[in-house]
Design an enzyme around this catalytic site. Structure first.
Site: not given
Length: 445
Positions: A29, A56, A99, A101, A129, A175-177, A205, A322, A350, A395-396, A426
Site C-alpha cells: 500500500k 486505498d 480512510n 492516510g 485522524r 505521523s511520518s506521513q 516510523s 503496523d 485507522e 483491516h489490521r 482496505k
C-alpha cells in the site's frame, strides 16, 4: 480496479492445527500510493506493475482522475499513469479520500503547492485522524488551507496560496506521513531555491521515510539528509518517469503469514518481499527471530518455521508500528509477558489501535496492561479463549486476530468470529482465502 466481492457480516474461523505453504503477497500500500502520486506529478508516462488492488489505491486513483490525470488499467497487474509534469489539469475538485492516510496527506501537500480550489474529506474516522501538523507547516510558508470541521482534522478546503518555502519544519512524533507529504511536494516548491525541511523532535516510523526517499530517487529527485533531523531538495529538480516500476509485495501483510508459520509449524513462505526490500516492515522477521523462530530469506521471499514455544519479547517497535500489531497477537503464544514499546502512533491510525488491541486481547484470556505508548501482554494459562472479535473498521485488526485460531506449541488456539470482515478490502480483499490456503484443515470457515 478492485473486484467487488460479497462479505458476510461476520466470518467464523475454525481452529487450525497446522499451517504450511506459500503465499504471493499483494502489492505494498505504501509503495502503491506513493508511486501513483509521483507518476502523476512526473513528466512522461509510467507503467506500474503489481499495483495493490484495494480500497486505498482506488481512493488515490479516483482522486487523480478527478484532478484530470489520465490513467489506464492494461490488465490485472499493469497500470499506466500519464504524468502532468508538476501541474494538474483540473483546478477545482471535491475529493473523497475514504480512510486512506497514504492518499490524503501527500495529496494535501501537493494540492496546496500547485494551487487551485479543492475540498478533501473522507469517512468519519478520517475526520478523527490528525493532519494539523502538516497543515501548519504548509500554511507557514504561504499555503491557504482551511478546516471546514474540527480544527486540526479533515475535512479541508485548499485554495491557491503564495508559496515562499525555503525552510520548513514539521513535528516528527505524530505521523511520518506528514514528512513524507512535504518531501514529495518539495520539488514543486524548489523551482528556483532549495527547500529544507526540519524535523521537530523524534521522527517515528523512519523506514517509511526511507520508502519515500527511495521512490523519489526512482523518479529523478534526490534528497540530501542531515541524519533524520533535516532534509533538503536542491533547486531545479523535476520528477521524471522511470518508464516502468514494479511494486513490491506488502511487507506489513507478510507479517500475518510469517507469524502463522512461527506459531503453527510451517514452513510458510511469502513471495514478493525479500532480503533487499525497501520496506522497513521486513524487519518484522527480525522480531520473530528474537522470539525463537527459524527465519530464512531470499531475494524475493521470506520463510518462517516454528522452533517450539515462542519466547516473550520486550522491544521498541517505533520503526514497524503496523507489523508490531501482529507481534501483539503472536504474544498470546509466548512463554511469558511480552512488552511492545514506543507505539504511541497506534492511537492515530485507522482506529485507536492501542485501546482496541487491549480490549480484544482480553477477550481471548490475556492479561493486558495498556499505557500511553506501550502494551504488555501476558498470555492465558492454557488455551486461547473462543471469542467474537470486533474490528473497528480496521483491516489490521481483522487480519491479526485470525492468528488466534491457530494451535501453537504449548498453547491451543480456538474458534474466532471476525466481525465486519470486509474491512480487509482496505489492503487485501482476498486475505481470508489466502489464510485458508495455508491451513491443514480443508474447511477453515
Amino acid at each position: 480496479m478492485t473486484q467487488q466481492k460479497y462479505y458476510p457480516q461476520h466470518l467464523d474461523l475454525h481452529p487450525v492445527t497446522q499451517v504450511e505453504g506459500t503465499v504471493r503477497l499483494p502489492g505494498s500500500k505504501s509503495i502503491s500510493n506513493r508511486t501513483l502520486l509521483l507518476a502523476a506529478l512526473a513528466g512522461g508516462s509510467t507503467t506500474i506493475v503489481d499495483l495493490l488492488a484495494s480500497d486505498d489505491t482506488m481512493v488515490m486513483l479516483g482522486a487523480l482522475h478527478s484532478l484530470g490525470i489520465e490513467w489506464e488499467q492494461i490488465d490485472d497487474n499493469t497500470h499506466i499513469v500519464h504524468g502532468a509534469d508538476g501541474v494538474l489539469p483540473v483546478h477545482e475538485a471535491d475529493l473523497f479520500m475514504g480512510n486512506a492516510g497514504t492518499a490524503i496527506r501527500p495529496l494535501t501537500a501537493a494540492l496546496a503547492v500547485i494551487g487551485g480550489d479543492y475540498t478533501l474529506h473522507g469517512v468519519s474516522r478520517m475526520h478523527e485522524r490528525p493532519i494539523g501538523d502538516l497543515v501548519d507547516a504548509l500554511n507557514a510558508v504561504g499555503a491557504q488551507i482551511e478546516y471546514t470541521g474540527e480544527e486540526g482534522f479533515p475535512p479541508l478546503r485548499i485554495r491557491r496560496g503564495h508559496i515562499h518555502a525555503q525552510r520548513m519544519s514539521v513535528r516528527g512524533n505524530v505521523s511520518s506521513q506528514f514528512l513524507t507529504a512535504l518531501l514529495m511536494a518539495a520539488p514543486l516548491m524548489a523551482r528556483e531555491h532549495p527547500v529544507s525541511i526540519d524535523v521537530e523532535g523524534e521522527l517515528i516510523s523512519k523506514p517509511y521515510i526511507e520508502i519515500t526517499l527511495n521512490l523519489m530517487r526512482r523518479f529523478g529527485v534526490t534528497v540530501e539528509q542531515d541524519g533524520w533531523n533535516s532534509f533538503t531538495v536542491a533547486a531545479g529538480q523535476r520528477y521524471t518517469s522511470p518508464g516502468t516500476i514494479h511494486v513490491e509485495g506488502d511487507a506489513s501483510t507478510a507479517s500475518y503469514f510469517l507469524a502463522a508459520g512461527a506459531i503453527a509449524g510451517g514452513a510458510v513462505r511469502v513471495l514478493g518481499v525479500g532480503r533487499n526490500s525497501i520496506q522497513g516492515d521486513v524487519r518484522f522477521a527480525d522480531a520473530l527471530e528474537q522470539m525463537g523462530v527459524t527465519v530464512t530469506r531470499g531475494d524475493n521471499w521470506i520463510e518462517a518455521t516454528s522452533n517450539g514455544v515462542l519466547k516473550a519479547i520486550d522491544a521498541d517497535f517505533n520503526h514497524i508500528p503496523d507489523a508490531a500489531m501482529t507481534i501483539a497477537v503472536a504474544a498470546l503464544y509466548a512463554d511469558g509477558t511480552s512488552t511492545l514499546r514506543n507505539i504511541a502512533s497506534w492511537r492515530v491510525k485507522e482506529t485507536d489501535r492501542l485501546a482496541a488491541m487491549a480490549i480484544e486481547l482480553r477477550k481471548l484470556g490475556a492479561t493486558v496492561e495498556e499505557g500511553a505508548d506501550y502494551i504488555a501482554i501476558t498470555p492465558p494459562a492454557e488455551e486461547i479463549h473462543a471469542a467474537t472479535i470486533d474490528t473497528y473498521d480496521d483491516h489490521r485488526m481483522a487480519m491479526c486476530f485470525s492468528l488466534a485460531s491457530l494451535d501453537g506449541k504449548g498453547r491451543r488456539g480456538n474458534a474466532m468470529r471476525i466481525n465486519d470482515p470486509k474491512c480487509v478490502a482496505k489492503t487485501f480483499p482476498d486475505y481470508f482465502e489466502a489464510f485458508a490456503s495455508i491451513a491443514r484443515e480443508k474447511e477453515l470457515f
